[in-house]
Write a protein that holds these residues in place. Structure first.
Motif, PDB file in Angstrom:
ATOM      1  N   LEU A  96       0.645  -1.267  -0.094  1.00 41.54           N
ATOM      2  CA  LEU A  96      -0.362   0.228   0.140  1.00 41.54           C
ATOM      3  C   LEU A  96       0.964   1.273   0.029  1.00 41.54           C
ATOM      4  N   ALA A  97       0.547   2.193  -0.633  1.00 38.59           N
ATOM      5  CA  ALA A  97       0.965   3.607  -0.704  1.00 38.59           C
ATOM      6  C   ALA A  97       0.815   4.170   0.877  1.00 38.59           C
ATOM      7  N   ASN A 118      -0.892   7.262   1.694  1.00 41.07           N
ATOM      8  CA  ASN A 118      -2.161   7.519   2.055  1.00 41.07           C
ATOM      9  C   ASN A 118      -2.936   6.434   2.290  1.00 41.07           C
ATOM     10  N   SER A 119      -2.995   5.068   1.205  1.00 43.31           N
ATOM     11  CA  SER A 119      -3.777   4.068   1.317  1.00 43.31           C
ATOM     12  C   SER A 119      -3.695   3.428   2.654  1.00 43.31           C
ATOM     13  N   ALA A 149      -8.308  -0.097  -0.152  1.00 48.76           N
ATOM     14  CA  ALA A 149      -7.186   0.693   0.087  1.00 48.76           C
ATOM     15  C   ALA A 149      -6.013   0.622  -1.127  1.00 48.76           C
ATOM     16  N   GLU A 150      -5.841  -0.665  -1.503  1.00 48.64           N
ATOM     17  CA  GLU A 150      -4.791  -0.854  -2.592  1.00 48.64           C
ATOM     18  C   GLU A 150      -5.205  -0.251  -3.810  1.00 48.64           C
ATOM     19  N   GLN A 151      -6.566  -0.370  -4.134  1.00 44.60           N
ATOM     20  CA  GLN A 151      -6.863   0.144  -5.349  1.00 44.60           C
ATOM     21  C   GLN A 151      -7.348   1.727  -5.348  1.00 44.60           C
ATOM     22  N   GLU A 152      -7.100   2.407  -4.230  1.00 44.87           N
ATOM     23  CA  GLU A 152      -7.128   3.714  -4.041  1.00 44.87           C
ATOM     24  C   GLU A 152      -8.437   4.102  -3.900  1.00 44.87           C
ATOM     25  N   LYS A 153      -9.193   3.320  -3.959  1.00 43.93           N
ATOM     26  CA  LYS A 153     -10.764   3.670  -3.724  1.00 43.93           C
ATOM     27  C   LYS A 153     -11.367   4.027  -2.523  1.00 43.93           C
ATOM     28  N   ILE A 155     -11.211   6.615   0.013  1.00 44.27           N
ATOM     29  CA  ILE A 155     -10.877   8.048   0.161  1.00 44.27           C
ATOM     30  C   ILE A 155     -11.863   8.833   1.071  1.00 44.27           C
TER      31      ILE A 155
END
Length: 78
Positions: free
Chosen positions: A2-3, A5-6, A59-63, A65
């Motif tokens: 994970l990034a 932010n994620s 979170a991994e797919q940056e959904k 938020i």
């Protein structure tokens, strides 16, 4: 992986769910006590793992938020 932010979003959501479970301890204890007795709640112990997996993939797919403003309707419902 994970990034940053994620990862923050994932940890925050996991902590919210854990807090909810602790605040609803009598319900969680009932599920734990009865979850292995019969087939009615036999899947109950899988629910936390499934929720964490779904939050992780979101979170991994940056959904996953967070809003910049507080939604008072959801705050009141919570």
């Amino acid at each position: 992986m994970l990034a940053r932010n994620s990862l923050i979003a994932f940890i925050t959501m996991a902590m919210v769910i854990l807090s909810w479970a602790l605040l609803n301890y009598p319900v969680m204890k009932t599920l734990w006590d009865n979850g292995f007795d019969d087939g009615t709640y036999s899947h109950a112990y899988l629910i936390p793992a499934i929720i964490l997996y779904l939050i992780y993939t979101a979170a991994e797919q940056e959904k996953l938020i967070f809003r910049a403003k507080i939604n008072y309707g959801w705050l009141a419902a919570g």
